[in-house]
Design an enzyme around this catalytic site. Structure first.
Site, PDB file in Angstrom:
ATOM      1  CB  SER A 185      31.039 -40.813 -83.083  1.00 28.34           C
ATOM      2  OG  SER A 185      30.299 -39.666 -83.383  1.00 28.34           O
ATOM      3  CE1 TYR A 243      27.364 -41.659 -79.184  1.00 29.00           C
ATOM      4  CE2 TYR A 243      27.837 -39.860 -80.698  1.00 29.00           C
ATOM      5  CZ  TYR A 243      27.633 -41.209 -80.463  1.00 29.00           C
ATOM      6  OH  TYR A 243      27.723 -42.108 -81.507  1.00 29.00           O
TER       7      TYR A 243
HETATM    8  N1  LIG Z   1      23.926 -44.373 -86.213  1.00 36.57           N
HETATM    9  C1  LIG Z   1      24.880 -43.489 -86.430  1.00 36.57           C
HETATM   10  O1  LIG Z   1      24.771 -42.565 -87.258  1.00 36.57           O
HETATM   11  C2  LIG Z   1      26.172 -43.615 -85.678  1.00 36.57           C
HETATM   12  C3  LIG Z   1      27.175 -42.713 -85.984  1.00 36.57           C
HETATM   13  C4  LIG Z   1      28.385 -42.799 -85.310  1.00 36.57           C
HETATM   14  C5  LIG Z   1      28.569 -43.773 -84.371  1.00 36.57           C
HETATM   15  N2  LIG Z   1      27.566 -44.654 -84.067  1.00 36.57           N
HETATM   16  C6  LIG Z   1      27.853 -45.664 -83.059  1.00 36.57           C
HETATM   17  O2  LIG Z   1      27.660 -46.938 -83.622  1.00 36.57           O
HETATM   18  C7  LIG Z   1      27.322 -47.857 -82.585  1.00 36.57           C
HETATM   19  C8  LIG Z   1      26.045 -48.614 -82.976  1.00 36.57           C
HETATM   20  O3  LIG Z   1      25.013 -47.652 -83.072  1.00 36.57           O
HETATM   21  P1  LIG Z   1      23.643 -47.901 -83.844  1.00 36.57           P
HETATM   22  O4  LIG Z   1      23.390 -46.670 -84.603  1.00 36.57           O
HETATM   23  O5  LIG Z   1      23.640 -49.228 -84.525  1.00 36.57           O
HETATM   24  O6  LIG Z   1      22.648 -47.882 -82.597  1.00 36.57           O
HETATM   25  P2  LIG Z   1      21.593 -48.967 -82.099  1.00 36.57           P
HETATM   26  O7  LIG Z   1      20.779 -49.463 -83.231  1.00 36.57           O
HETATM   27  O8  LIG Z   1      20.922 -48.320 -80.932  1.00 36.57           O
HETATM   28  O9  LIG Z   1      22.514 -50.174 -81.603  1.00 36.57           O
HETATM   29  C9  LIG Z   1      23.138 -50.227 -80.357  1.00 36.57           C
HETATM   30  C10 LIG Z   1      22.799 -51.559 -79.731  1.00 36.57           C
HETATM   31  O10 LIG Z   1      23.494 -51.655 -78.476  1.00 36.57           O
HETATM   32  C11 LIG Z   1      22.562 -52.144 -77.508  1.00 36.57           C
HETATM   33  N3  LIG Z   1      22.945 -51.780 -76.158  1.00 36.57           N
HETATM   34  C12 LIG Z   1      22.710 -50.595 -75.525  1.00 36.57           C
HETATM   35  N4  LIG Z   1      23.180 -50.657 -74.267  1.00 36.57           N
HETATM   36  C13 LIG Z   1      23.718 -51.890 -74.114  1.00 36.57           C
HETATM   37  C14 LIG Z   1      24.356 -52.546 -73.048  1.00 36.57           C
HETATM   38  N5  LIG Z   1      24.530 -51.947 -71.854  1.00 36.57           N
HETATM   39  N6  LIG Z   1      24.793 -53.806 -73.226  1.00 36.57           N
HETATM   40  C15 LIG Z   1      24.611 -54.434 -74.404  1.00 36.57           C
HETATM   41  N7  LIG Z   1      24.005 -53.870 -75.464  1.00 36.57           N
HETATM   42  C16 LIG Z   1      23.568 -52.607 -75.316  1.00 36.57           C
HETATM   43  C17 LIG Z   1      21.256 -51.502 -77.915  1.00 36.57           C
HETATM   44  O11 LIG Z   1      20.175 -52.134 -77.294  1.00 36.57           O
HETATM   45  P3  LIG Z   1      18.904 -51.218 -76.798  1.00 36.57           P
HETATM   46  O12 LIG Z   1      18.148 -50.900 -78.034  1.00 36.57           O
HETATM   47  O13 LIG Z   1      18.216 -52.127 -75.846  1.00 36.57           O
HETATM   48  O14 LIG Z   1      19.484 -49.986 -76.143  1.00 36.57           O
HETATM   49  C18 LIG Z   1      21.300 -51.703 -79.420  1.00 36.57           C
HETATM   50  O15 LIG Z   1      20.849 -52.992 -79.784  1.00 36.57           O
HETATM   51  C19 LIG Z   1      27.194 -47.024 -81.310  1.00 36.57           C
HETATM   52  O16 LIG Z   1      28.418 -47.030 -80.615  1.00 36.57           O
HETATM   53  C20 LIG Z   1      26.963 -45.630 -81.833  1.00 36.57           C
HETATM   54  O17 LIG Z   1      27.343 -44.646 -80.912  1.00 36.57           O
HETATM   55  C21 LIG Z   1      26.366 -44.589 -84.710  1.00 36.57           C
END
Ligand SMILES: NC(=O)c1ccc[n+]([C@@H]2O[C@H](COP(=O)([O-])OP(=O)(O)OC[C@H]3O[C@@H](n4cnc5c(N)ncnc54)[C@H](OP(=O)(O)O)[C@@H]3O)[C@@H](O)[C@H]2O)c1
Length: 277
Positions: free
Chosen positions: A157, A170
Site C-alpha cells: 500500500s 494498517y
Molecule cells: N482499495 C484500495 O485502494 C487499496 C489500496 C492499497 C492496498 N489495498 C489492498 O489490496 C488488498 C485488496 O483490497 P480490496 O480493496 O480489494 O478490498 P476488499 O474488496 O475488501 O477485498 C478483500 C477481500 O479479502 C477478504 N478477506 C478479509 N479477511 C479475510 C480472511 N481472514 N480470510 C480470507 N479472506 C478475507 C474480504 O472478505 P470480507 O468482505 O468478508 O472481509 C474481501 O473479499 C488488501 O490487502 C488491501 O489492503 C487496497
C-alpha cells in the site's frame, strides 16, 4: 525476442493461480483478468458467496475458476484449500495475497483517539495483513519450494512508504508486508530455487468497501476532506480503477519479469512521487 514471443509471455494457459481475498474488489479484478489470459484460478475467500458477482465474467474463459473457502488466518483451511485446488487443477504455481484491509476500530477519529484504540483492533489489522500474507506463503510456498518454481505476489500500500494519518495499524502492517516481500524473495532464491520470485504491488487509492467510509460521505457520496486531500496529492487527479492494476500484476506474474524479485511497485497515479509542493 519477436512480438509473437512477447505476447506469449502473457499466455497463462496451464498455470494454476490461487488468490486469497479473491472475491474482493482488487482480487476479483485480477481473477477475471487471469482467467481471460487462460489461467486456472482458485478464488479463496472466507465468504465464497461474495464471488457470485464475478461469475458472469469468470465464465467467459478461456481459463477456469473455482471458488474455495479459506480463511487466511486459519492454517487448516489453507491446507484444505490447497488440497482442493490440487485435485481440481494441479499444484498451485502462482499465489496472490489479496486478502487484507483496514478496520474502523483501528482508525483514529474525533470520537476515537490514538490513546483509546483497542489493542484487539490493532491486532486484528496486523494479523489480517501480515499473518494473513505470511501463512498462505507458507502453505502454498512449500509446494513451490518442492517443485523449484513459483511466483508470489503480495499487496502492499501507499501506507507502507510513508504512514497515512489515522490508520497506524494498517500503515505499520503494510510496511511489514513490503519488508516481508523482500525477505521472502531473498529466502526463496537462496534456500530453494532461483526461479521462485516474490514481489508486491502497492496500489494507490482505489475506492473499495474497506476505504469507502474514509474517502466518501456515506449519505451523499461526496468526497470527505480526506478523499479531497488524496485527490489533490495525486498528480493524475483521480482515484484508480481496479483494472489499472492489471498491467503491473500480469507483468509481475509472467516470465516478462523473469529477473525481477523482491520489489514493490507503486501503481498510484503519481501519489508516492509527489512531495505536495
Ligand atoms: N482499495 C484500495 O485502494 C487499496 C489500496 C492499497 C492496498 N489495498 C489492498 O489490496 C488488498 C485488496 O483490497 P480490496 O480493496 O480489494 O478490498 P476488499 O474488496 O475488501 O477485498 C478483500 C477481500 O479479502 C477478504 N478477506 C478479509 N479477511 C479475510 C480472511 N481472514 N480470510 C480470507 N479472506 C478475507 C474480504 O472478505 P470480507 O468482505 O468478508 O472481509 C474481501 O473479499 C488488501 O490487502 C488491501 O489492503 C487496497
Amino acid at each position: 525476442m519477436n512480438l509473437e514471443e512477447m505476447s506469449q509471455l502473457y499466455d497463462f494457459s496451464g498455470r494454476t493461480v490461487a488468490i486469497t481475498g479473491g472475491a474482493g474488489i482488487l482480487g476479483g479484478e485480477m481473477a477475471c483478468a487471469l482467467v481471460g489470459c487462460g489461467a486456472n484460478v482458485a478464488i479463496l475467500d472466507r465468504d465464497p458467496s461474495l464471488a457470485d458477482r464475478l461469475m458472469d465474467r469468470l465464465g467467459c474463459g478461456p481459463g477456469c475458476a473455482i471458488v474455495v473457502y479459506a480463511d487466511v488466518l486459519k492454517r487448516e483451511t489453507l491446507f484444505e484449500a490447497e488440497e482442493t485446488i490440487r485435485k481440481e487443477f494441479g499444484p498451485v504455481d502462482t499465489l496472490i495475497n489479496a486478502a487484507g484491509g483496514n478496520n474502523p476500530k483501528a482508525t483514529t477519529s474525533e470520537d476515537l483517539s490514538f490513546f483509546d484504540l483497542p489493542g484487539e483492533a490493532f491486532r486484528f489489522v496486523f494479523d489480517l495483513n501480515i499473518v494473513g500474507t505470511v501463512m498462505p506463503c507458507q502453505v502454498f510456498g512449500q509446494g513451490m519450494a518442492d517443485r523449484g518454481e513459483g511466483v508470489i505476489l503480495n499487496i502492499s500500500s501507499m501506507a507502507a512508504f510513508l504512514p497515512l494519518t489515522r490508520i497506524p495499524a494498517y500503515s505499520a502492517a503494510k510496511a511489514g508486508v513490503s519488508n516481508f516481500t523482500q525477505w521472502l524473495a531473498v529466502h526463496m532464491a537462496q534456500e530453494y530455487a532461483l526461479s521462485i520470485r516474490v514481489n508486491a504491488v502497492a496500489p494507490g487509492f482505489f475506492l473499495t468497501a474497506q476505504n469507502r467510509f474514509l474517502l466518501t460521505d456515506e449519505a451523499t457520496g461526496e468526497l470527505t476532506p480526506r478523499g479531497r486531500t488524496i485527490i489533490e496529492h495525486t498528480p493524475m487527479g483521480r482515484f484508480g480503477d481496479p483494472a489499472e492494476l492489471l498491467g503491473t500484476v500480469l507483468w509481475l506474474l509472467s516470465p516478462a519479469s523473469a529477473f525481477v524479485t523482491g520489489i514493490v511497485v507503486p501503481v498510484d497515479g503519481g501519489f508516492s512521487a509527489f512531495s505536495g509542493v
